[in-house]
Design an enzyme around this catalytic site. Structure first.
Site, PDB file in Angstrom:
ATOM      1  N   GLU A  90      50.184 -20.275 135.525  1.00 24.95           N
ATOM      2  CA  GLU A  90      51.321 -21.151 135.186  1.00 24.95           C
ATOM      3  C   GLU A  90      52.438 -20.222 134.720  1.00 24.95           C
ATOM      4  O   GLU A  90      52.431 -19.764 133.582  1.00 24.95           O
ATOM      5  CB  GLU A  90      50.926 -22.135 134.070  1.00 24.95           C
TER       6      GLU A  90
ATOM      7  N   CYS B  89      59.654 -23.699 130.261  1.00 24.07           N
ATOM      8  CA  CYS B  89      59.491 -23.160 131.616  1.00 24.07           C
ATOM      9  C   CYS B  89      60.191 -24.037 132.646  1.00 24.07           C
ATOM     10  O   CYS B  89      60.659 -23.560 133.663  1.00 24.07           O
ATOM     11  CB  CYS B  89      58.024 -22.995 131.953  1.00 24.07           C
TER      12      CYS B  89
HETATM   13  P1  NAD Z   1      53.939 -13.376 128.294  1.00 22.57           P
HETATM   14  O1  NAD Z   1      53.547 -13.176 129.707  1.00 22.57           O
HETATM   15  O2  NAD Z   1      54.665 -12.289 127.607  1.00 22.57           O
HETATM   16  O3  NAD Z   1      52.642 -13.659 127.376  1.00 22.57           O
HETATM   17  C1  NAD Z   1      51.780 -14.734 127.605  1.00 22.57           C
HETATM   18  C2  NAD Z   1      50.413 -14.417 127.006  1.00 22.57           C
HETATM   19  O4  NAD Z   1      49.833 -13.326 127.708  1.00 22.57           O
HETATM   20  C3  NAD Z   1      50.455 -14.005 125.551  1.00 22.57           C
HETATM   21  O5  NAD Z   1      49.358 -14.590 124.886  1.00 22.57           O
HETATM   22  C4  NAD Z   1      50.300 -12.492 125.626  1.00 22.57           C
HETATM   23  O6  NAD Z   1      49.729 -11.911 124.486  1.00 22.57           O
HETATM   24  C5  NAD Z   1      49.368 -12.349 126.805  1.00 22.57           C
HETATM   25  N1  NAD Z   1      49.432 -11.053 127.481  1.00 22.57           N
HETATM   26  C6  NAD Z   1      50.498 -10.222 127.615  1.00 22.57           C
HETATM   27  N2  NAD Z   1      50.156  -9.144 128.356  1.00 22.57           N
HETATM   28  C7  NAD Z   1      48.855  -9.293 128.702  1.00 22.57           C
HETATM   29  C8  NAD Z   1      47.939  -8.535 129.478  1.00 22.57           C
HETATM   30  N3  NAD Z   1      48.308  -7.394 130.060  1.00 22.57           N
HETATM   31  N4  NAD Z   1      46.689  -9.004 129.641  1.00 22.57           N
HETATM   32  C9  NAD Z   1      46.303 -10.177 129.094  1.00 22.57           C
HETATM   33  N5  NAD Z   1      47.130 -10.949 128.337  1.00 22.57           N
HETATM   34  C10 NAD Z   1      48.382 -10.520 128.144  1.00 22.57           C
HETATM   35  O7  NAD Z   1      54.729 -14.741 128.263  1.00 22.57           O
HETATM   36  P2  NAD Z   1      55.494 -15.411 127.025  1.00 22.57           P
HETATM   37  O8  NAD Z   1      56.739 -14.633 126.781  1.00 22.57           O
HETATM   38  O9  NAD Z   1      54.543 -15.630 125.908  1.00 22.57           O
HETATM   39  O10 NAD Z   1      55.851 -16.849 127.617  1.00 22.57           O
HETATM   40  C11 NAD Z   1      57.044 -17.140 128.263  1.00 22.57           C
HETATM   41  C12 NAD Z   1      56.824 -17.271 129.739  1.00 22.57           C
HETATM   42  O11 NAD Z   1      55.844 -18.275 129.998  1.00 22.57           O
HETATM   43  C13 NAD Z   1      58.058 -17.712 130.488  1.00 22.57           C
HETATM   44  O12 NAD Z   1      58.176 -16.984 131.674  1.00 22.57           O
HETATM   45  C14 NAD Z   1      57.767 -19.177 130.792  1.00 22.57           C
HETATM   46  O13 NAD Z   1      58.464 -19.673 131.895  1.00 22.57           O
HETATM   47  C15 NAD Z   1      56.300 -19.144 131.018  1.00 22.57           C
HETATM   48  N6  NAD Z   1      55.727 -20.480 130.860  1.00 22.57           N
HETATM   49  C16 NAD Z   1      55.207 -21.125 131.948  1.00 22.57           C
HETATM   50  C17 NAD Z   1      54.703 -22.406 131.806  1.00 22.57           C
HETATM   51  C18 NAD Z   1      54.123 -23.161 132.978  1.00 22.57           C
HETATM   52  O14 NAD Z   1      53.426 -24.132 132.747  1.00 22.57           O
HETATM   53  N7  NAD Z   1      54.371 -22.759 134.211  1.00 22.57           N
HETATM   54  C19 NAD Z   1      54.738 -23.025 130.569  1.00 22.57           C
HETATM   55  C20 NAD Z   1      55.286 -22.343 129.497  1.00 22.57           C
HETATM   56  C21 NAD Z   1      55.766 -21.063 129.645  1.00 22.57           C
END
Ligand code: NAD
Length: 510
Positions: A233, A267
């Site tokens: 997602e 998002c």
């Molecule tokens: P992010 O990718 O920075 O982090 C998301 C999660 O992944 C966090 O818990 C983080 O600690 C973890 N993470 C980071 N690097 C990792 C790795 N290498 N391995 C495993 N886990 C890791 O995203 P964010 O900044 O927390 O969230 C914002 C993003 O999420 C935006 O792009 C937004 O559009 C998206 N989003 C999508 C949806 C959807 O349903 N499509 C919903 C909400 C947010």
């Protein structure tokens, strides 16, 4: 062992500290999850649902306290915390409590004539110990909904909440514990990126990831090496298309809320506002006027909360700087309320083109980017001109036109004369296309995302042979030929002799 600072983004106040899990602890948690799986998958669904009901009741009873903590953790307004976090979570929990039995029930399906004598069914089996990795923008519901879906489907779960909103991670741990779920059926793994990596390296049986495209790609690359199934997602750059025949009051109010709610950190927020040329000027003026009237949330009242992550504010500033350098005009906002603050002024930008990051990259801040269009075809072409494809909206009083356009939009959900709301209906699957993601959750798909769909075909086992088994005889060949002709041609044609031969072959080894 790392430590995460917990602080209120709106005030800067330090709330506390949280220890990150070590690599050893993450792997240990995975072992516990695997050990808890056999008993949990055998637990009757009615009992699993009872735990989820307890969780829901806890969330309702503690709604005010939970909202307080989410406000302190994210900077969002209280209305947003109550509506899009607590309400949205309990709505989905209640939906799955009611619907899970029929969604997960073994499904009888028809069996083709050539397999006469068999019964066919489709079963939905749990996958094992699954990882749910969630982001910070809606830290409660974007964690709890997949966690509960996975649990109901019979999986044990390791949830890694975002390190940006650790207080919500703690409150979820408390809420999940309150439901009385058996030990290690669900575990919250606090920590940042490296803890997320350790979790992936512990080889979960499924990864459900919500977050950015960049992280999604890294996780998928690792999952690919081990063929771990994933749901992704990811981000969006959602278009909102407003035609001249739309109800303008509604469209402008919708654009404001859709672009600015949760300080734009949604998002499926409106990231590209396409307005038909005839009304473009009027919409721009009114959007600016209304955006300027919005009040910042002061902890008690107001519309616009603070942003959550300082790094995200810098991304928004950088995109605005880039746009202005390339000729964009800021109608209002465009900056923080004061240096160092995470409150960002509601912003409306015009004179934007595709050379600017703000037109093509996810902004994830309280920014509405307006662009004009002339024709239906152009609106569709502009809307689809993106690497993302999460959601979109079409605004017109002509519903035939709205459907015609909606059908041509490349995305996972469409709102007609509304925005964001398809996400809020638990009956409707949600997810993206292109770089916005892989797979669907919510609705029945939300449970199937955590199941191995398994087909079982049953034979009483009293016949020696099947029609297609050895020895291959001339009679069996003729029967197969007759079946092909009669069942799959343009009309049913079968002589009595052929029918007799088929029947004889089916029964030949009784
Ligand atoms: P992010 O990718 O920075 O982090 C998301 C999660 O992944 C966090 O818990 C983080 O600690 C973890 N993470 C980071 N690097 C990792 C790795 N290498 N391995 C495993 N886990 C890791 O995203 P964010 O900044 O927390 O969230 C914002 C993003 O999420 C935006 O792009 C937004 O559009 C998206 N989003 C999508 C949806 C959807 O349903 N499509 C919903 C909400 C947010």
């Amino acid at each position: 062992m790392g430590t995460i600072q917990m602080s209120n983004p709106a005030t800067g106040e330090v709330i506390g500290q949280l220890h990150e899990k070590t690599e050893v602890e993450v792997h240990e948690a995975m072992r516990h999850a695997r050990n808890a799986f056999p008993a949990w998958r055998q637990t009757p669904l009615t009992e699993r649902i009872e735990y989820i009901k307890q969780l829901r009741i806890y969330l309702v009873q503690h709604a005010e306290e939970i909202a307080d903590k989410i406000v302190a953790d994210t900077g969002k307004t209280r209305v947003e915390a109550l509506m899009t976090e607590v309400y949205a979570s309990v709505e989905f929990l209640k939906y799955y409590e009611k619907e899970a039995p029929s969604i997960l029930k073994t499904r009888k399906v028809r069996t083709p004539l050539a397999l006469f004598g068999h019964r066919s069914e489709v079963q939905y089996r749990p996958m094992g110990a699954v990882a749910v990795i969630s982001p910070w923008n809606y830290p409660l519901q974007l964690s709890l909904v997949p966690v509960v879906s996975a649990l109901l489907a019979g999986n044990t779960v390791l949830l890694k909440p975002s390190e940006v909103t650790p207080l919500t991670g703690v409150l979820m741990e408390e809420a999940l514990a309150s439901s009385g779920l058996p030990r290690h059926v669900v575990q919250v793994i606090h920590g940042g990126k490296s803890v997320g990596q350790h979790l992936i390296e512990s080889l979960p049986d499924k990864i459900f990831f919500t977050g950015s495209v960049a992280t999604g790609k890294k996780i998928m690359a690792h999952a690919a090496e081990h063929l771990i199934p994933v749901s992704m997602e990811l981000g969006g750059k959602d278009p909102m298309i407003v035609f001249a025949d739309a109800d303008l009051n509604r469209a402008i109010n919708g654009a404001l809320w859709g672009g600015l709610t949760n300080a734009g950190q949604t998002c499926i927020s409106v990231e590209r506002l396409y307005v038909q040329f005839e009304i473009y000027g009027a919409v721009a003026t009114r959007l600016r006027e209304q955006a300027e009237e919005l009040q910042f949330y002061n902890g008690h009242e107001g519309d616009i909360g603070s942003m959550t992550d300082p790094r995200q504010v810098e991304i928004v500033e950088e995109q605005i700087r880039d746009a202005v350098e390339k000729g964009a005009t800021i109608l209002c906002g465009g900056k923080r309320t004061e240096p160092g603050s995470l409150y960002f002024e509601p912003t409306v930008i015009v004179d934007v083109d595709d050379t600017m990051k703000i037109a093509t990259e996810e902004t994830f801040g309280p920014v509405i980017v307006m662009m004009p269009f002339h024709t239906e075809e152009q609106a569709i072409q502009l809307a689809n001109h993106s690497t993302y494809g999460l959601s979109a909206s079409v605004w017109t009083k002509d519903l035939n036109k709205a459907h015609r356009i909606s059908n041509q939009l490349e995305c996972g959900s469409v709102g007609i004369n509304n925005v964001i709301v398809p996400f809020a209906n638990p009956h409707m699957p949600f997810g993206g296309v292109k770089h916005s993601g892989i797979g669907r959750y919510h609705g029945p798909e939300g449970l199937y995302a955590f199941c191995h769909t398994t087909s079982v075909m049953v034979n009483k086992g009293t016949k020696k042979r099947e029609l297609h088994w050895y020895p291959y005889t001339k009679e069996a060949e003729n029967a197969i030929r007759s079946l092909i002709r009669s069942m799959y041609g343009d009309r049913f044609r079968l002589s009595k002799t052929e029918l007799k031969n088929i029947w004889k072959q089916f029964r030949r080894q009784e």
